[in-house]
Design an enzyme around this catalytic site. Structure first.
Site, PDB file in Angstrom:
ATOM      1  N   GLU A  29      11.214 -36.643  43.854  1.00 42.62           N
ATOM      2  CA  GLU A  29      10.361 -35.453  44.517  1.00 42.62           C
ATOM      3  C   GLU A  29       8.810 -36.145  44.676  1.00 42.62           C
ATOM      4  OE1 GLU A  29       9.478 -33.199  45.949  1.00 42.62           O
ATOM      5  OE2 GLU A  29      10.154 -31.258  45.238  1.00 42.62           O
ATOM      6  N   ASP A  30       8.135 -35.503  45.590  1.00 38.64           N
ATOM      7  CA  ASP A  30       6.867 -35.796  45.905  1.00 38.64           C
ATOM      8  C   ASP A  30       5.917 -35.458  44.946  1.00 38.64           C
ATOM      9  OD1 ASP A  30       7.087 -33.153  46.905  1.00 38.64           O
ATOM     10  OD2 ASP A  30       6.185 -33.448  48.573  1.00 38.64           O
TER      11      ASP A  30
ATOM     12  N   ASP B 106       4.528 -29.056  40.999  1.00 35.93           N
ATOM     13  CA  ASP B 106       3.518 -28.322  40.975  1.00 35.93           C
ATOM     14  C   ASP B 106       3.662 -26.892  40.055  1.00 35.93           C
ATOM     15  OD1 ASP B 106       0.915 -26.790  41.433  1.00 35.93           O
ATOM     16  OD2 ASP B 106       1.514 -26.037  43.492  1.00 35.93           O
TER      17      ASP B 106
ATOM     18  N   PHE C  79      -5.498 -29.680  45.390  1.00 40.48           N
ATOM     19  CA  PHE C  79      -4.584 -29.596  46.793  1.00 40.48           C
ATOM     20  C   PHE C  79      -4.748 -30.997  47.236  1.00 40.48           C
ATOM     21  CE2 PHE C  79      -3.012 -29.195  50.921  1.00 40.48           C
ATOM     22  CZ  PHE C  79      -1.849 -28.642  50.616  1.00 40.48           C
TER      23      PHE C  79
ATOM     24  N   ARG D 148       1.294 -35.991  56.546  1.00 41.08           N
ATOM     25  CA  ARG D 148       2.423 -36.536  55.999  1.00 41.08           C
ATOM     26  C   ARG D 148       2.362 -38.296  56.140  1.00 41.08           C
ATOM     27  NH1 ARG D 148       6.094 -32.847  53.883  1.00 41.08           N
ATOM     28  NH2 ARG D 148       6.506 -31.257  55.273  1.00 41.08           N
TER      29      ARG D 148
HETATM   30  P1  IMP Z   1       6.489 -26.342  43.107  1.00 38.48           P
HETATM   31  O1  IMP Z   1       7.749 -25.472  43.487  1.00 38.48           O
HETATM   32  O2  IMP Z   1       5.266 -25.189  42.804  1.00 38.48           O
HETATM   33  O3  IMP Z   1       6.555 -27.255  41.913  1.00 38.48           O
HETATM   34  O4  IMP Z   1       6.244 -26.778  44.239  1.00 38.48           O
HETATM   35  C1  IMP Z   1       6.606 -28.110  44.662  1.00 38.48           C
HETATM   36  C2  IMP Z   1       6.430 -28.238  46.227  1.00 38.48           C
HETATM   37  O5  IMP Z   1       5.248 -27.801  46.655  1.00 38.48           O
HETATM   38  C3  IMP Z   1       6.505 -29.867  46.234  1.00 38.48           C
HETATM   39  O6  IMP Z   1       7.668 -30.537  46.746  1.00 38.48           O
HETATM   40  C4  IMP Z   1       5.442 -29.982  47.749  1.00 38.48           C
HETATM   41  O7  IMP Z   1       6.072 -29.880  48.628  1.00 38.48           O
HETATM   42  C5  IMP Z   1       4.517 -28.720  47.645  1.00 38.48           C
HETATM   43  N1  IMP Z   1       3.171 -29.009  46.877  1.00 38.48           N
HETATM   44  C6  IMP Z   1       2.878 -28.889  45.535  1.00 38.48           C
HETATM   45  N2  IMP Z   1       1.611 -29.229  45.478  1.00 38.48           N
HETATM   46  C7  IMP Z   1       1.063 -29.791  46.766  1.00 38.48           C
HETATM   47  C8  IMP Z   1      -0.091 -30.438  47.124  1.00 38.48           C
HETATM   48  O8  IMP Z   1      -1.087 -30.391  46.344  1.00 38.48           O
HETATM   49  N3  IMP Z   1      -0.127 -30.642  48.327  1.00 38.48           N
HETATM   50  C9  IMP Z   1       0.843 -30.729  49.046  1.00 38.48           C
HETATM   51  N4  IMP Z   1       2.134 -29.854  48.893  1.00 38.48           N
HETATM   52  C10 IMP Z   1       2.046 -29.502  47.646  1.00 38.48           C
HETATM   53 MG    MG Z   2       8.427 -31.136  48.418  1.00 33.22          MG
END
Ligand code: IMP
Ligand code: MG
Length: 181
Positions: free
Chosen positions: A103-104, A107, A156, A169
Site C-alpha cells: 500500500e502507499d 490513514d 495531507f 502521482r
Molecule cells: P484509509 O482507508 O483511510 O486508510 O485510506 C487509505 C487510502 O487513502 C490510501 O490508499 C490513499 O489512497 C488515500 N490517502 C490517505 N491519506 C492520504 C494522503 O495524505 N494523501 C493522498 N492520499 C491519501
Molecule cells: Mg490507495
C-alpha cells in the site's frame, strides 16, 4: 526537487525526498527478502497509489516472488469516504500463497481492514502488510502493518503515487500541504 508545487489552488512543500524514499525502500526490501525467503511471496499492489512503491520494492527484493494487482477506491479529494470500492478484483491467484499487500499509505485503516478480509476469504496462507507511509494517529481500525516506510503525523501529502484528485502521482518526491498543522 521543487521548492513548492500547487494543485487545485493549494500549496505543497517538500516533505520526503526521492533519496530518502529510495534508501528506505531498499531497507524494507532487504527485510522482506529475509523474512520471506523460500516462501515465494505474492506481492499484491493496491492500485492506483501504490504502483511506484510496489514497482521499486518488488524490484529490490532478491528472492523468488510474484506480483499481482487489486484496484480499490475510498478517497475523494482530501478526505476518506469510509466506503471502500473494489474496482478491479482478485482471482484465484491468492489461494495458499504468502501474500505481501503493498500500500502507499494507511490513514484511517478502512481500506486495509477491508482488503485483509478479502485476501483471507480468498484463502491466503499468510498475509503481511507493507506500507510506504503510516498515519498512526488517524487509525480507527485494528490494522498493524509489518513493514512501514515512514510514520507520519495526520497531514495531507502528495507525490510518489499519492494523489490529489488524480493529480501529483508523478512527483518523484513527497510533498506536504503547507500550513497544515
Ligand atoms: P484509509 O482507508 O483511510 O486508510 O485510506 C487509505 C487510502 O487513502 C490510501 O490508499 C490513499 O489512497 C488515500 N490517502 C490517505 N491519506 C492520504 C494522503 O495524505 N494523501 C493522498 N492520499 C491519501
Ligand atoms: Mg490507495
Amino acid at each position: 526537487m521543487k521548492k513548492e508545487v500547487e494543485y487545485k489552488g493549494l500549496k505543497f512543500e517538500p516533505y520526503i525526498t526521492q533519496e530518502q524514499i529510495n534508501a528506505r525502500v531498499q531497507e524494507l526490501a532487504a527485510q522482506i527478502s529475509k523474512d520471506c525467503d523460500g516462501k515465494e511471496p505474492l506481492f499484491l499492489c493496491v492500485l492506483t497509489g501504490a504502483f511506484p512503491f510496489a514497482s521499486d520494492l518488488f524490484r529490490a527484493v532478491d528472492i523468488d516472488a510474484e506480483i499481482s494487482f487489486i484496484r480499490l477506491q475510498s478517497y475523494q479529494g482530501m478526505s476518506t469516504t469510509g466506503v471502500v470500492k473494489q474496482v478491479m478484483g482478485l482471482g484465484e491467484e491468492i489461494k495458499g500463497r504468502n501474500v505481501v499487500i503493498v500500500e502507499d499509505i494507511i490513514d484511517t485503516g478502512h481500506t486495509m481492514h477491508n482488503l485483509i478480509a478479502t485476501v483471507k476469504e480468498k484463502g491466503a496462507a499468510d498475509i503481511k502488510i507493507a506500507t510506504l507511509l503510516f498515519k498512526p494517529s488517524a487509525l480507527c481500525r485494528p490494522v498493524k502493518p509489518d513493514y512501514v516506510g515512514f510514520e507520519i503525523p495526520t497531514k495531507f501529502i502528495i507525490g510518489y503515487g499519492l494523489d490529489i484528485d488524480g493529480k501529483a502521482r508523478n512527483l518523484q518526491d513527497i510533498y506536504v500541504l503547507k500550513d497544515d498543522k
